[in-house]
Scaffold this motif. Structure first.
Motif, PDB file in Angstrom:
ATOM      1  N   VAL A 281       8.339 -16.678 -33.419  1.00 46.66           N
ATOM      2  CA  VAL A 281       9.447 -16.065 -32.684  1.00 46.66           C
ATOM      3  C   VAL A 281       9.023 -15.754 -31.254  1.00 46.66           C
ATOM      4  O   VAL A 281       9.768 -15.967 -30.302  1.00 46.66           O
ATOM      5  CB  VAL A 281       9.919 -14.777 -33.385  1.00 46.66           C
ATOM      6  N   ASP A 282       7.817 -15.244 -31.090  1.00 47.28           N
ATOM      7  CA  ASP A 282       7.283 -14.902 -29.771  1.00 47.28           C
ATOM      8  C   ASP A 282       5.768 -14.906 -29.874  1.00 47.28           C
ATOM      9  O   ASP A 282       5.210 -14.879 -30.977  1.00 47.28           O
ATOM     10  CB  ASP A 282       7.809 -13.536 -29.327  1.00 47.28           C
TER      11      ASP A 282
ATOM     12  N   GLN B 118      -1.983 -13.296 -45.383  1.00 44.55           N
ATOM     13  CA  GLN B 118      -1.822 -13.411 -43.940  1.00 44.55           C
ATOM     14  C   GLN B 118      -3.145 -12.980 -43.295  1.00 44.55           C
ATOM     15  O   GLN B 118      -3.675 -11.916 -43.624  1.00 44.55           O
ATOM     16  CB  GLN B 118      -0.706 -12.477 -43.452  1.00 44.55           C
ATOM     17  N   ALA B 119      -3.675 -13.797 -42.379  1.00 41.72           N
ATOM     18  CA  ALA B 119      -4.929 -13.453 -41.716  1.00 41.72           C
ATOM     19  C   ALA B 119      -4.861 -13.862 -40.256  1.00 41.72           C
ATOM     20  O   ALA B 119      -4.258 -14.878 -39.906  1.00 41.72           O
ATOM     21  CB  ALA B 119      -6.110 -14.147 -42.400  1.00 41.72           C
ATOM     22  N   PHE B 120      -5.472 -13.057 -39.403  1.00 41.63           N
ATOM     23  CA  PHE B 120      -5.500 -13.361 -37.975  1.00 41.63           C
ATOM     24  C   PHE B 120      -6.822 -12.853 -37.419  1.00 41.63           C
ATOM     25  O   PHE B 120      -7.145 -11.670 -37.564  1.00 41.63           O
ATOM     26  CB  PHE B 120      -4.333 -12.683 -37.265  1.00 41.63           C
ATOM     27  N   GLY B 121      -7.602 -13.745 -36.819  1.00 41.60           N
ATOM     28  CA  GLY B 121      -8.895 -13.324 -36.321  1.00 41.60           C
ATOM     29  C   GLY B 121      -9.661 -14.468 -35.705  1.00 41.60           C
ATOM     30  O   GLY B 121      -9.076 -15.454 -35.260  1.00 41.60           O
ATOM     31  N   TYR B 122     -10.983 -14.367 -35.717  1.00 39.43           N
ATOM     32  CA  TYR B 122     -11.830 -15.342 -35.056  1.00 39.43           C
ATOM     33  C   TYR B 122     -13.197 -15.327 -35.721  1.00 39.43           C
ATOM     34  O   TYR B 122     -13.572 -14.359 -36.394  1.00 39.43           O
ATOM     35  CB  TYR B 122     -11.976 -15.021 -33.565  1.00 39.43           C
ATOM     36  N   GLU B 123     -13.929 -16.417 -35.522  1.00 41.55           N
ATOM     37  CA  GLU B 123     -15.307 -16.441 -35.970  1.00 41.55           C
ATOM     38  C   GLU B 123     -16.126 -15.563 -35.030  1.00 41.55           C
ATOM     39  O   GLU B 123     -15.872 -15.524 -33.826  1.00 41.55           O
ATOM     40  CB  GLU B 123     -15.847 -17.860 -35.988  1.00 41.55           C
TER      41      GLU B 123
ATOM     42  N   SER C  15      -6.379  -7.927 -27.088  1.00 38.77           N
ATOM     43  CA  SER C  15      -6.022  -8.670 -28.297  1.00 38.77           C
ATOM     44  C   SER C  15      -4.747  -9.478 -28.117  1.00 38.77           C
ATOM     45  O   SER C  15      -3.691  -8.933 -27.786  1.00 38.77           O
ATOM     46  CB  SER C  15      -5.826  -7.693 -29.464  1.00 38.77           C
ATOM     47  N   PRO C  16      -4.811 -10.790 -28.311  1.00 38.84           N
ATOM     48  CA  PRO C  16      -3.596 -11.603 -28.301  1.00 38.84           C
ATOM     49  C   PRO C  16      -2.789 -11.360 -29.573  1.00 38.84           C
ATOM     50  O   PRO C  16      -3.274 -10.734 -30.519  1.00 38.84           O
ATOM     51  CB  PRO C  16      -4.132 -13.030 -28.256  1.00 38.84           C
ATOM     52  N   TRP C  17      -1.562 -11.866 -29.608  1.00 35.92           N
ATOM     53  CA  TRP C  17      -0.693 -11.576 -30.739  1.00 35.92           C
ATOM     54  C   TRP C  17       0.320 -12.696 -30.945  1.00 35.92           C
ATOM     55  O   TRP C  17       0.617 -13.468 -30.034  1.00 35.92           O
ATOM     56  CB  TRP C  17       0.041 -10.248 -30.531  1.00 35.92           C
ATOM     57  N   TYR C  18       0.816 -12.762 -32.166  1.00 35.18           N
ATOM     58  CA  TYR C  18       1.929 -13.636 -32.536  1.00 35.18           C
ATOM     59  C   TYR C  18       3.004 -12.805 -33.231  1.00 35.18           C
ATOM     60  O   TYR C  18       2.693 -11.814 -33.916  1.00 35.18           O
ATOM     61  CB  TYR C  18       1.483 -14.715 -33.529  1.00 35.18           C
TER      62      TYR C  18
ATOM     63  N   HIS D  35       1.091 -10.354 -35.801  1.00 38.20           N
ATOM     64  CA  HIS D  35      -0.324 -10.588 -36.035  1.00 38.20           C
ATOM     65  C   HIS D  35      -1.109 -10.243 -34.784  1.00 38.20           C
ATOM     66  O   HIS D  35      -0.824 -10.765 -33.700  1.00 38.20           O
ATOM     67  CB  HIS D  35      -0.579 -12.067 -36.377  1.00 38.20           C
ATOM     68  N   ALA D  36      -2.082  -9.374 -34.910  1.00 34.97           N
ATOM     69  CA  ALA D  36      -3.034  -9.066 -33.847  1.00 34.97           C
ATOM     70  C   ALA D  36      -4.394  -8.871 -34.493  1.00 34.97           C
ATOM     71  O   ALA D  36      -4.508  -8.721 -35.710  1.00 34.97           O
ATOM     72  CB  ALA D  36      -2.613  -7.812 -33.078  1.00 34.97           C
ATOM     73  N   PHE D  37      -5.479  -8.875 -33.673  1.00 32.83           N
ATOM     74  CA  PHE D  37      -6.808  -8.718 -34.238  1.00 32.83           C
ATOM     75  C   PHE D  37      -6.972  -7.372 -34.926  1.00 32.83           C
ATOM     76  O   PHE D  37      -7.604  -7.260 -35.971  1.00 32.83           O
ATOM     77  CB  PHE D  37      -7.868  -8.860 -33.142  1.00 32.83           C
TER      78      PHE D  37
END
Length: 207
Positions: free
Chosen positions: A115-116, A142-147, A161-164, A186-188
Motif C-alpha cells: 500500500v505504501d 510475518q518477518a521484517f529484518g536483515y542479516e 528504520s525503513p518500513w512497508y 513492517h519495521a525493524f
C-alpha cells in the motif's frame, strides 16, 4: 544505506503453529486476539508479536512437536536459510470452526500487496499463497529484518528504520471475496496490525 534493499526482506511463510525456536536476545512479546463470524464459520485470530528478535539460523519449531526448520529470506523452508537475523516477527494463528457439522473445513488463501513504503525501499509485487489449515488451525509468519551487520551500520539501520505498509486479503475457499482485510506495518523495531476490516459477510463476534 545504499545497499538497504540487499539487507531488508519480507517473509510471509504459511506454516502450522510455528514459534521461534532460538532467540539470542529476549524479544518483547505481545499478543492480541480477534473473533469474527461468517454465515458458515467462527474465526479466531491470535497475533503474537516478537519485537527486537534475533536468531542464529532463523530457526522455528512446529507446534508442540520437536520438528525444527529454518526459513530463507524468500520464505523457503530449510533452504538458503539466513545465518543471522535481526528484526521483528509477528505470528498470526487462525482457528476456523464450522457452525454446523454439514460445513466442511475450508482452505484459506491470502493475497498481499504493498500500500505504501519508505522511499528508500523498492516496491514489492503482489503475491498469493495458500495458508494450510489442519483441523481448522493455520498460521502465517510475518518477518521484517536483515542479516546482522557491522555495529555502526546496525545502529544506523535501527535509528532510521525503513518500513512497508501491506494489505493482506484473506479468503475462505471457494469464496471469491475476502472475509478479512488486514493492514500490516513492517519495521525493524516492530510489526503491527494497524487495522482489520471485516468483509461483506463477516461480523465481529462478541462471544
Amino acid at each position: 544505506m545504499t545497499d538497504l534493499n540487499r539487507r531488508v526482506f519480507l517473509c510471509g511463510a504459511a506454516a502450522i503453529s510455528v514459534m521461534p525456536a532460538v532467540a539470542e536476545n529476549k524479544a518483547e512479546n505481545k499478543q492480541e486476539m480477534h473473533r469474527f463470524r461468517t454465515p458458515d464459520f467462527d474465526i479466531e485470530m491470535t497475533v503474537k508479536y516478537h519485537d527486537g528478535y534475533g536468531s542464529s539460523g532463523f530457526w522455528f519449531r512446529q507446534g508442540n512437536s520437536r520438528r525444527q526448520f529454518c526459513i530463507s529470506a524468500g520464505g523457503e523452508e530449510s533452504r538458503h536459510c539466513l545465518a543471522d537475523f535481526r528484526g521483528s516477527l509477528a505470528i498470526a494463528q487462525y482457528r476456523v470452526r464450522p457452525q454446523s457439522r454439514v460445513s466442511a473445513a475450508p482452505m484459506m488463501r491470502e493475497y498481499v500487496r504493498t500500500v505504501d513504503r519508505d522511499a528508500r525501499l523498492h516496491d514489492r509485487p503482489p503475491f498469493e499463497r495458500t495458508i494450510e489449515l489442519k483441523k481448522g488451525i493455520g498460521s502465517d509468519l510475518q518477518a521484517f529484518g536483515y542479516e546482522a551487520a557491522a555495529e555502526g551500520e546496525e545502529a544506523m539501520l535501527r535509528l532510521h528504520s525503513p518500513w512497508y505498509l501491506f494489505r493482506q486479503d484473506l479468503f475462505l475457499e471457494p469464496q471469491h471475496k475476502p472475509f478479512l482485510a488486514i493492514f500490516w506495518k513492517h519495521a525493524f523495531s516492530s510489526i503491527r496490525v494497524l487495522d482489520i476490516i471485516p468483509g461483506e459477510q463477516t461480523w465481529p463476534a462478541t462471544e
